[in-house]
Design a protein around this motif. Structure first.
Motif, PDB file in Angstrom:
ATOM      1  N   GLN A 172       0.824  -1.201   0.000  1.00  0.00           N
ATOM      2  CA  GLN A 172       0.000   0.000   0.000  1.00  0.00           C
ATOM      3  C   GLN A 172       0.859   1.252   0.000  1.00  0.00           C
ATOM      4  O   GLN A 172       0.538   2.239  -0.693  1.00  0.00           O
ATOM      5  N   LEU A 173       1.953   1.240   0.742  1.00  0.00           N
ATOM      6  CA  LEU A 173       2.866   2.386   0.750  1.00  0.00           C
ATOM      7  C   LEU A 173       3.548   2.559  -0.597  1.00  0.00           C
ATOM      8  O   LEU A 173       3.739   3.681  -1.074  1.00  0.00           O
ATOM      9  N   PHE A 174       3.921   1.446  -1.230  1.00  0.00           N
ATOM     10  CA  PHE A 174       4.504   1.521  -2.572  1.00  0.00           C
ATOM     11  C   PHE A 174       3.515   2.172  -3.540  1.00  0.00           C
ATOM     12  O   PHE A 174       3.867   3.075  -4.302  1.00  0.00           O
ATOM     13  N   ALA A 175       2.275   1.682  -3.514  1.00  0.00           N
ATOM     14  CA  ALA A 175       1.271   2.168  -4.461  1.00  0.00           C
ATOM     15  C   ALA A 175       0.985   3.655  -4.257  1.00  0.00           C
ATOM     16  O   ALA A 175       0.716   4.382  -5.222  1.00  0.00           O
ATOM     17  N   GLY A 176       1.042   4.124  -3.007  1.00  0.00           N
ATOM     18  CA  GLY A 176       0.820   5.531  -2.709  1.00  0.00           C
ATOM     19  C   GLY A 176       2.061   6.386  -2.850  1.00  0.00           C
ATOM     20  O   GLY A 176       2.021   7.586  -2.548  1.00  0.00           O
ATOM     21  N   ARG A 177       3.160   5.766  -3.267  1.00  0.00           N
ATOM     22  CA  ARG A 177       4.453   6.453  -3.443  1.00  0.00           C
ATOM     23  C   ARG A 177       4.944   7.097  -2.146  1.00  0.00           C
ATOM     24  O   ARG A 177       5.661   8.101  -2.159  1.00  0.00           O
ATOM     25  N   ALA A 178       4.546   6.484  -1.030  1.00  0.00           N
ATOM     26  CA  ALA A 178       5.035   6.933   0.269  1.00  0.00           C
ATOM     27  C   ALA A 178       6.304   6.190   0.679  1.00  0.00           C
ATOM     28  O   ALA A 178       6.972   6.583   1.637  1.00  0.00           O
ATOM     29  N   LEU A 179       6.600   5.117  -0.027  1.00  0.00           N
ATOM     30  CA  LEU A 179       7.773   4.301   0.263  1.00  0.00           C
ATOM     31  C   LEU A 179       8.273   3.707  -1.040  1.00  0.00           C
ATOM     32  O   LEU A 179       7.475   3.292  -1.887  1.00  0.00           O
ATOM     33  N   SER A 180       9.574   3.672  -1.198  1.00  0.00           N
ATOM     34  CA  SER A 180      10.177   3.095  -2.398  1.00  0.00           C
ATOM     35  C   SER A 180      10.645   1.671  -2.122  1.00  0.00           C
ATOM     36  O   SER A 180      11.171   1.388  -1.031  1.00  0.00           O
ATOM     37  N   PRO A 181      10.482   0.744  -3.081  1.00  0.00           N
ATOM     38  CA  PRO A 181      11.054  -0.594  -2.913  1.00  0.00           C
ATOM     39  C   PRO A 181      12.563  -0.562  -2.657  1.00  0.00           C
ATOM     40  O   PRO A 181      13.080  -1.413  -1.924  1.00  0.00           O
ATOM     41  N   VAL A 182      13.249   0.417  -3.223  1.00  0.00           N
ATOM     42  CA  VAL A 182      14.696   0.538  -2.999  1.00  0.00           C
ATOM     43  C   VAL A 182      14.971   0.910  -1.548  1.00  0.00           C
ATOM     44  O   VAL A 182      15.857   0.351  -0.894  1.00  0.00           O
ATOM     45  N   GLU A 183      14.205   1.858  -1.033  1.00  0.00           N
ATOM     46  CA  GLU A 183      14.370   2.284   0.354  1.00  0.00           C
ATOM     47  C   GLU A 183      14.120   1.117   1.310  1.00  0.00           C
ATOM     48  O   GLU A 183      14.878   0.897   2.273  1.00  0.00           O
ATOM     49  N   LEU A 184      13.066   0.351   1.043  1.00  0.00           N
ATOM     50  CA  LEU A 184      12.764  -0.794   1.896  1.00  0.00           C
ATOM     51  C   LEU A 184      13.857  -1.848   1.796  1.00  0.00           C
ATOM     52  O   LEU A 184      14.304  -2.390   2.823  1.00  0.00           O
ATOM     53  N   MET A 185      14.314  -2.147   0.589  1.00  0.00           N
ATOM     54  CA  MET A 185      15.341  -3.176   0.431  1.00  0.00           C
ATOM     55  C   MET A 185      16.637  -2.767   1.129  1.00  0.00           C
ATOM     56  O   MET A 185      17.302  -3.602   1.765  1.00  0.00           O
ATOM     57  N   ARG A 186      17.008  -1.514   1.031  1.00  0.00           N
ATOM     58  CA  ARG A 186      18.224  -1.059   1.720  1.00  0.00           C
ATOM     59  C   ARG A 186      18.083  -1.198   3.229  1.00  0.00           C
ATOM     60  O   ARG A 186      19.036  -1.584   3.917  1.00  0.00           O
ATOM     61  N   ALA A 187      16.903  -0.887   3.751  1.00  0.00           N
ATOM     62  CA  ALA A 187      16.682  -1.029   5.193  1.00  0.00           C
ATOM     63  C   ALA A 187      16.764  -2.489   5.608  1.00  0.00           C
ATOM     64  O   ALA A 187      17.339  -2.825   6.659  1.00  0.00           O
ATOM     65  N   VAL A 188      16.199  -3.388   4.796  1.00  0.00           N
ATOM     66  CA  VAL A 188      16.248  -4.820   5.105  1.00  0.00           C
ATOM     67  C   VAL A 188      17.685  -5.321   5.064  1.00  0.00           C
ATOM     68  O   VAL A 188      18.125  -6.078   5.951  1.00  0.00           O
TER      69      VAL A 188
END
Length: 294
Positions: A21-37
């Motif tokens: 849902q955050l990806f779809a709303g452009r509130a979070l980037s998959p790149v940002e999440l992957m770097r955090a993981v």
């Protein structure tokens, strides 16, 4: 990033549905999440030992591609059901060109020649496999350690086991080093880690459940064609582990695990090579001929 977007430890403990849902709303980037993981993996993995292999460089590249899909860049298809979600894959779920040892020194150096059906479905749904998870040898235990990979520990108390056989999958979810994980179950290999490993919000990992399916006229209940690896036992059900039941309902079972895989769930029965021409009266066997196993 929106002020409502989680950060730090909260970010890596998102469930998959909220992340999408955050990806779809452009509130979070998959790149940002992957770097955090990945940052979380580097911090806690030496203490947990949930992974047999890390695929971080490839995962970041795939996350950039997922980000471009969400941004609607020209020439790219729209986001798929699991687009950009980090997924930790159980090592026994074969990935072509990578090791397939199942935690056994007898299979050291063995390389997979095709993807397991569940891997094809995760990738086809846009999931990003950033790591592979530990199991006991041949996934035949309710705890997770082996001579090949050592001991996998429970993130809540390293003196305890995360269960098994999908212990690496469960431990990685509890530790915040993935958002989804592939698992499989015959006698509890998904359900035991789901029960043993609450995540930091305190609900349990979503309950493991062996699906019941039917195939063909007169099929026995529970004997449907589920996405098993072709070399595996017919009763084994690959399935996801997640932090929230709704992640399994909305994106887990609904996307990478259906429709049924067209490949045959069992090999054709063939006589074992050492029995041919010997007069051995013993009948047919589902032998893994190409593996050279008698």
């Amino acid at each position: 990033m929106s002020s409502h977007t989680p950060a730090g430890d909260d970010l890596v403990h998102l469930n998959a549905t909220d992340a999408l849902q955050l990806f779809a709303g452009r509130a979070l980037s998959p790149v940002e999440l992957m770097r955090a993981v990945i940052e979380r993996v580097e911090k806690v993995e030496p203490h947990i030992n949930a992974f047999t292999e890390r695929l971080c460089d490839e995962a970041l590249e795939q996350a950039r591609h997922a980000e471009a899909r969400y941004l609607g860049e020209d020439g790219l298809a729209p986001p798929r059901p699991l687009e950009g979600i980090p997924v930790a894959a159980k090592e026994k779920h074969a990935i072509v060109g990578r090791t397939l040892t199942e935690g056994s020194l007898a299979h050291e150096g063995r390389i997979a020649t095709e993807n397991a059906p569940v891997i094809d479905r995760i990738l086809g749904a846009g999931g990003i496999i950033h790591a592979r998870t530990t199991t006991p040898e041949f996934s035949l235990s309710t705890y997770t350690h082996s001579r090949m990979w050592g001991i996998t520990r429970n993130p809540w108390n390293p003196d305890f086991t995360p269960g098994g056989s999908s212990g690496g999958a469960g431990a990685s979810l509890a530790a915040g080093t993935t958002l989804l994980a592939s698992a499989c179950d015959i006698g509890g290999s998904t359900r035991i880690p789901a029960a043993d490993l609450p995540h930091h919000r305190r609900p349990r990992l979503a309950r493991g459940r062996r699906p019941r399916e039917r195939q063909g006229r007169g099929a026995r209940r529970g004997s449907g064609r589920h996405p098993v690896e072709r070399r595996d036992h017919a009763l084994q059900h690959p399935q996801p582990l997640s932090r929230a039941q709704r992640s399994l309902r909305n994106v887990g079972l609904g996307s990478p695990h259906r429709p049924p895989d067209p490949r045959p769930p069992l090999r054709r029965p063939r006589r074992l090579p050492h029995r041919q021409g010997t007069g051995d009266p013993r009948p047919w066997s589902y032998a893994q001929i190409e593996d050279g196993m008698p």
